[in-house]
Scaffold this motif. Structure first.
Motif, PDB file in Angstrom:
ATOM      1  N   ASN A 108      86.955 -38.962  -7.599  1.00  0.00           N
ATOM      2  CA  ASN A 108      87.749 -37.739  -7.465  1.00  0.00           C
ATOM      3  C   ASN A 108      87.627 -36.811  -8.673  1.00  0.00           C
ATOM      4  OD1 ASN A 108      88.950 -38.214  -4.880  1.00  0.00           O
ATOM      5  ND2 ASN A 108      90.097 -39.863  -5.862  1.00  0.00           N
ATOM      6  N   LEU A 109      86.923 -37.266  -9.682  1.00  0.00           N
ATOM      7  CA  LEU A 109      86.710 -36.458 -10.880  1.00  0.00           C
ATOM      8  C   LEU A 109      85.563 -35.493 -10.596  1.00  0.00           C
ATOM      9  CD1 LEU A 109      87.859 -36.450 -13.787  1.00  0.00           C
ATOM     10  CD2 LEU A 109      86.022 -38.011 -14.404  1.00  0.00           C
ATOM     11  N   GLY A 110      85.742 -34.229 -10.958  1.00  0.00           N
ATOM     12  CA  GLY A 110      84.693 -33.237 -10.753  1.00  0.00           C
ATOM     13  C   GLY A 110      83.457 -33.545 -11.579  1.00  0.00           C
ATOM     14  N   ALA A 111      82.343 -32.923 -11.217  1.00  0.00           N
ATOM     15  CA  ALA A 111      81.061 -33.190 -11.870  1.00  0.00           C
ATOM     16  C   ALA A 111      81.117 -32.923 -13.377  1.00  0.00           C
ATOM     17  CB  ALA A 111      79.958 -32.356 -11.224  1.00  0.00           C
ATOM     18  N   GLU A 116      81.563 -35.044 -19.007  1.00  0.00           N
ATOM     19  CA  GLU A 116      82.302 -35.082 -20.275  1.00  0.00           C
ATOM     20  C   GLU A 116      82.814 -36.486 -20.584  1.00  0.00           C
ATOM     21  OE1 GLU A 116      86.061 -32.730 -22.381  1.00  0.00           O
ATOM     22  OE2 GLU A 116      85.394 -32.112 -20.383  1.00  0.00           O
ATOM     23  N   VAL A 117      83.428 -37.120 -19.617  1.00  0.00           N
ATOM     24  CA  VAL A 117      83.955 -38.477 -19.816  1.00  0.00           C
ATOM     25  C   VAL A 117      82.810 -39.439 -20.095  1.00  0.00           C
ATOM     26  CG1 VAL A 117      85.139 -40.423 -18.702  1.00  0.00           C
ATOM     27  CG2 VAL A 117      86.062 -38.102 -18.478  1.00  0.00           C
ATOM     28  N   ARG A 118      81.740 -39.350 -19.334  1.00  0.00           N
ATOM     29  CA  ARG A 118      80.604 -40.260 -19.516  1.00  0.00           C
ATOM     30  C   ARG A 118      79.996 -40.115 -20.912  1.00  0.00           C
ATOM     31  NH1 ARG A 118      80.681 -44.372 -17.405  1.00  0.00           N
ATOM     32  NH2 ARG A 118      80.467 -43.738 -15.285  1.00  0.00           N
ATOM     33  N   ALA A 119      79.858 -38.889 -21.404  1.00  0.00           N
ATOM     34  CA  ALA A 119      79.300 -38.673 -22.750  1.00  0.00           C
ATOM     35  C   ALA A 119      80.193 -39.330 -23.811  1.00  0.00           C
ATOM     36  CB  ALA A 119      79.139 -37.177 -23.030  1.00  0.00           C
ATOM     37  N   LEU A 120      81.492 -39.182 -23.670  1.00  0.00           N
ATOM     38  CA  LEU A 120      82.423 -39.811 -24.612  1.00  0.00           C
ATOM     39  C   LEU A 120      82.342 -41.331 -24.520  1.00  0.00           C
ATOM     40  CD1 LEU A 120      85.438 -37.423 -23.969  1.00  0.00           C
ATOM     41  CD2 LEU A 120      84.203 -37.642 -26.155  1.00  0.00           C
ATOM     42  N   GLN A 121      82.279 -41.844 -23.306  1.00  0.00           N
ATOM     43  CA  GLN A 121      82.185 -43.291 -23.116  1.00  0.00           C
ATOM     44  C   GLN A 121      80.903 -43.845 -23.723  1.00  0.00           C
ATOM     45  OE1 GLN A 121      82.563 -43.523 -18.850  1.00  0.00           O
ATOM     46  NE2 GLN A 121      84.768 -43.874 -18.957  1.00  0.00           N
ATOM     47  N   LEU A 122      79.801 -43.153 -23.518  1.00  0.00           N
ATOM     48  CA  LEU A 122      78.531 -43.625 -24.072  1.00  0.00           C
ATOM     49  C   LEU A 122      78.545 -43.625 -25.599  1.00  0.00           C
ATOM     50  CD1 LEU A 122      75.993 -41.992 -21.582  1.00  0.00           C
ATOM     51  CD2 LEU A 122      76.625 -44.422 -21.767  1.00  0.00           C
TER      52      LEU A 122
END
Length: 183
Positions: A108-111, A116-122
Motif C-alpha cells: 500500500n506504500l506508493g512507489a 525512500e524506505v528501501r534506500a534507508l533500509q539498505l
C-alpha cells in the motif's frame, strides 16, 4: 522527551494500521483516536497514504541514525555488533506496530515511498554487513547480507511470537542473533 502532535498522530496511525489494516482505518478513525477531528489531520499530513509513508520513512530514518550512532560509539567491532543487536531488539520490542505495518502494508506504500524506505533500509543493513564482515572474513558481502537479513527476520518476528517477559525475550533474541551472525 516530549512527543509532538505529529509524532502522536504517526504512532496512533501505526497502531491502528497494525490492528485493522491500512484499508480498515479512516482519517476519521485516526483523528478520533488522537482526540482531534479527521479534517484536522490534514494540517499535518496530506492523507492516509502520506501517514503510512511518513510512518515507515521516519522509523527507517531513526533505525539508520541510531544504528550508525551506536556502531560508531562502540570501542570494538564486537561491541558494535552487540550495540546493533541491542538496538534492533529494543526497536522490535518497543515498536511492534511498525514492524507489522512494514510487513503487511508494504504493497500500500506508493512507489516513491517504497524507494525512500528501501534506500534507508539498505543503508541500515550496510552498517550491519560491514560490522559482520569485519568479524567474519570468511563471508563475502552477499553472504553477510543474507545472514543480517535472516537475523532481522528472527528479531522482527517478535510481534508474532513474544509470549515471554520482555527481559527474557531480549536476552533470548540477543543470544540467537549473535549466534546466527557469528556461526
Amino acid at each position: 522527551m516530549t512527543t509532538t502532535r505529529r509524532e502522536q498522530i504517526l504512532d496512533t496511525a501505526a497502531t491502528l494500521f497494525a490492528e485493522r489494516g491500512f484499508h480498515g482505518v479512516s482519517m476519521h478513525d485516526i483523528g478520533t483516536a488522537c482526540g482531534i477531528s479527521g479534517p484536522a489531520l490534514y494540517k499535518h499530513f496530506a492523507g492516509k497514504d502520506d501517514l503510512l509513508t511518513r510512518s515507515l520513512t521516519s522509523i527507517s530514518e531513526r533505525l539508520l541514525a541510531e544504528g550508525r550512532a551506536r556502531s560508531e560509539a562502540a570501542d570494538s567491532t564486537e561491541a558494535a555488533l552487540d550495540a546493533l543487536i541491542d538496538w534492533h531488539i529494543e526497536f522490535a520490542l518497543d515498536h511492534r506496530a511498525l514492524i507489522v505495518i512494514q510487513e503487511r502494508e508494504w504493497a500500500n506504500l506508493g512507489a516513491e515511498g517504497r524507494r525512500e524506505v528501501r534506500a534507508l533500509q539498505l543503508a541500515y543493513i550496510d552498517i550491519w554487513v560491514d560490522t559482520v564482515q569485519h568479524l567474519r572474513d570468511d563471508l563475502d558481502a552477499a553472504e553477510a547480507r543474507a545472514a543480517v537479513q535472516a537475523t532481522f527476520g528472527l528479531i522482527n518476528s517478535t510481534p508474532h511470537s513474544a509470549r515471554i517477559s520482555p527481559d527474557v525475550m531480549r536476552a533470548r533474541l540477543a543470544a540467537m542473533a549473535r549466534a546466527a551472525l557469528l556461526a
